[in-house]
Design a protein around this motif. Structure first.
Motif, PDB file in Angstrom:
ATOM      1  N   THR A  24       0.851  -1.183   0.000  1.00  0.00           N
ATOM      2  CA  THR A  24       0.000   0.000   0.000  1.00  0.00           C
ATOM      3  C   THR A  24       0.887   1.233   0.000  1.00  0.00           C
ATOM      4  O   THR A  24       2.023   1.185   0.475  1.00  0.00           O
ATOM      5  N   ARG A  45      -8.237   2.461  -5.202  1.00  0.00           N
ATOM      6  CA  ARG A  45      -8.214   1.035  -4.878  1.00  0.00           C
ATOM      7  C   ARG A  45      -8.117   0.124  -6.097  1.00  0.00           C
ATOM      8  O   ARG A  45      -7.385  -0.880  -6.063  1.00  0.00           O
ATOM      9  N   PRO A  46      -8.818   0.423  -7.203  1.00  0.00           N
ATOM     10  CA  PRO A  46      -8.710  -0.481  -8.360  1.00  0.00           C
ATOM     11  C   PRO A  46      -7.303  -0.566  -8.946  1.00  0.00           C
ATOM     12  O   PRO A  46      -7.000  -1.523  -9.664  1.00  0.00           O
ATOM     13  N   THR A  50      -4.404  -6.810  -6.259  1.00  0.00           N
ATOM     14  CA  THR A  50      -5.182  -7.653  -5.356  1.00  0.00           C
ATOM     15  C   THR A  50      -4.253  -8.670  -4.684  1.00  0.00           C
ATOM     16  O   THR A  50      -3.104  -8.866  -5.113  1.00  0.00           O
ATOM     17  N   ASP A  51      -4.765  -9.345  -3.673  1.00  0.00           N
ATOM     18  CA  ASP A  51      -3.966 -10.392  -3.023  1.00  0.00           C
ATOM     19  C   ASP A  51      -3.548 -11.460  -4.033  1.00  0.00           C
ATOM     20  O   ASP A  51      -2.395 -11.915  -4.037  1.00  0.00           O
ATOM     21  N   ASP A  52      -4.479 -11.879  -4.874  1.00  0.00           N
ATOM     22  CA  ASP A  52      -4.158 -12.915  -5.859  1.00  0.00           C
ATOM     23  C   ASP A  52      -3.067 -12.448  -6.809  1.00  0.00           C
ATOM     24  O   ASP A  52      -2.174 -13.227  -7.189  1.00  0.00           O
ATOM     25  N   GLU A  53      -3.108 -11.174  -7.200  1.00  0.00           N
ATOM     26  CA  GLU A  53      -2.085 -10.644  -8.107  1.00  0.00           C
ATOM     27  C   GLU A  53      -0.727 -10.563  -7.425  1.00  0.00           C
ATOM     28  O   GLU A  53       0.306 -10.886  -8.029  1.00  0.00           O
ATOM     29  N   ARG A  80      -2.742  -2.847   5.302  1.00  0.00           N
ATOM     30  CA  ARG A  80      -3.313  -3.703   4.250  1.00  0.00           C
ATOM     31  C   ARG A  80      -4.312  -4.672   4.866  1.00  0.00           C
ATOM     32  O   ARG A  80      -3.981  -5.460   5.767  1.00  0.00           O
ATOM     33  N   ARG A 285       1.340  -5.122 -13.715  1.00  0.00           N
ATOM     34  CA  ARG A 285      -0.116  -5.195 -13.504  1.00  0.00           C
ATOM     35  C   ARG A 285      -0.849  -5.276 -14.838  1.00  0.00           C
ATOM     36  O   ARG A 285      -1.800  -6.049 -14.996  1.00  0.00           O
ATOM     37  N   ARG A 289      -3.428  -8.248 -15.923  1.00  0.00           N
ATOM     38  CA  ARG A 289      -4.824  -7.967 -16.232  1.00  0.00           C
ATOM     39  C   ARG A 289      -5.123  -8.080 -17.724  1.00  0.00           C
ATOM     40  O   ARG A 289      -6.289  -8.118 -18.123  1.00  0.00           O
TER      41      ARG A 289
END
Length: 331
Positions: A24, A45-46, A50-53, A80, A285, A289
């Motif tokens: 963060t 935030r977007p 994410t945690d998975d990423e 976080r 990222r 994505r």
């Protein structure tokens, strides 16, 4: 049959096995040498991984690039959500996991983090004086940090390292006092030269307390026995004679250690930085994505590190400050 990953090597032959992951850019302190009193414009935030990423990128780093050490940073990583679960998932990948924190929330999380697989912590602490702490951080939270340090030690998150940034006219008179505090409580003390990574762009080399000055201040109270530097560790170390205590100095400005650097950094929004002072980033990222497979992510990682320069060049005419401040890069 599983084969060992091919090391992550740059054009100077440096092997990169240490990954710093910012979780963060947000922080609950407002340290004067880091950011303005009103804070910064935080990442939407977007845009934050994410945690998975995060787990996927760390998995690529560990299993395909040979990373063996993962340091979770911020901003303040304890902010976080779901941090304990994320630590557990990262630890399960087999790398050593540590965390750099301001310590404010550590007292209530230390045990759970240790049980999740966190190995050790670095805690920032620039003063032992409550009024000075409030002036430096713009928050009256010294008691919370001290409680966090004690909780980390009790939970077995050792060695507990204490990081201080001496600044002229602010806290340089506490160098020996901070070292004594660390010796008394069994912490490892680290003094860090201030670097041009503040959000305000107000860094002034004349306000930086140099490694030589730090050692001179320590020498007034202690007899120091040189230990040296362990491998690619950033700190030069000295043992305090008559004890097992060791104190370290990270002299990024006056004694740069770029030639042995083994670190690479991932920001909270998924940008790969091959140097703390990098002026360019690689957007991992976007790859994630956009549907890229792990081989494509690995390739982008290798290209970024291959382009790493020989050093940060602070003090030279070629030095260019990075656009992001430390809070947005991750320590």
């Amino acid at each position: 049959m599983n084969t060992a990953p091919r090391p992550l090597v740059d054009r100077f032959g440096r092997v990169h096995s240490d990954l710093r992951v910012s979780l963060t850019d947000r922080c609950n302190l407002r340290c004067t040498y880091c950011m303005p009193a009103e804070g910064l414009d935080w990442l939407p935030r977007p845009e934050v991984l994410t945690d998975d990423e995060v787990v996927r990128l760390v998995r690529v780093a560990v299993r395909r690039l040979g990373v063996s050490s993962v340091r979770l940073t911020g901003g303040e990583p304890l902010l976080r959500r779901g941090l304990t679960g994320l630590v557990g998932r990262i630890a399960a990948l087999g790398a050593e996991v540590s965390l750099t924190t301001n310590g404010v929330g550590l007292a209530r999380t230390a045990v759970a983090l240790r049980e999740a697989g966190l190995g050790r912590v670095n805690v920032s602490l620039d003063t032992l004086r409550p009024e000075r702490f409030a002036a430096i951080t713009r928050r009256d939270r010294l008691a919370d940090v001290l409680a966090g340090l004690a909780a980390a030690r009790a939970a077995g998150l050792g060695p507990v390292k204490v990081n201080a940034v001496p600044v002229r006219g602010v806290n340089e008179d506490e160098i020996a006092e901070l070292a004594s505090f660390a010796v008394e409580h069994g912490y490892l003390m680290r003094f860090i030269e201030s670097m041009p990574l503040d959000a305000q762009g107000a860094w002034d080399r004349s306000a930086m307390v140099t490694a030589d000055e730090i050692l001179a201040a320590l020498g007034e109270r202690f007899e120091l026995v040189p230990v040296g530097r362990h491998g690619s560790a950033p700190a030069e170390e000295w043992r305090i004679a008559g004890t097992d205590a060791v104190v370290g100095v990270i002299a990024s400005v006056t004694r740069p250690f770029c030639g042995g650097c083994d670190r690479v950094r991932l920001t909270a929004d998924g940008q790969l930085r091959n140097c703390l002072f990098a002026t360019e980033e690689s957007d991992l990222r976007a790859l994630l994505r956009g549907g890229a497979d792990d081989a494509a992510v690995e390739a982008a990682w290798r290209v970024s590190v291959a382009g790493k320069g020989p050093g940060h060049a602070i003090g030279s005419a070629e030095f260019v400050r990075p656009d992001r401040p430390m809070s947005a890069i991750g320590g």
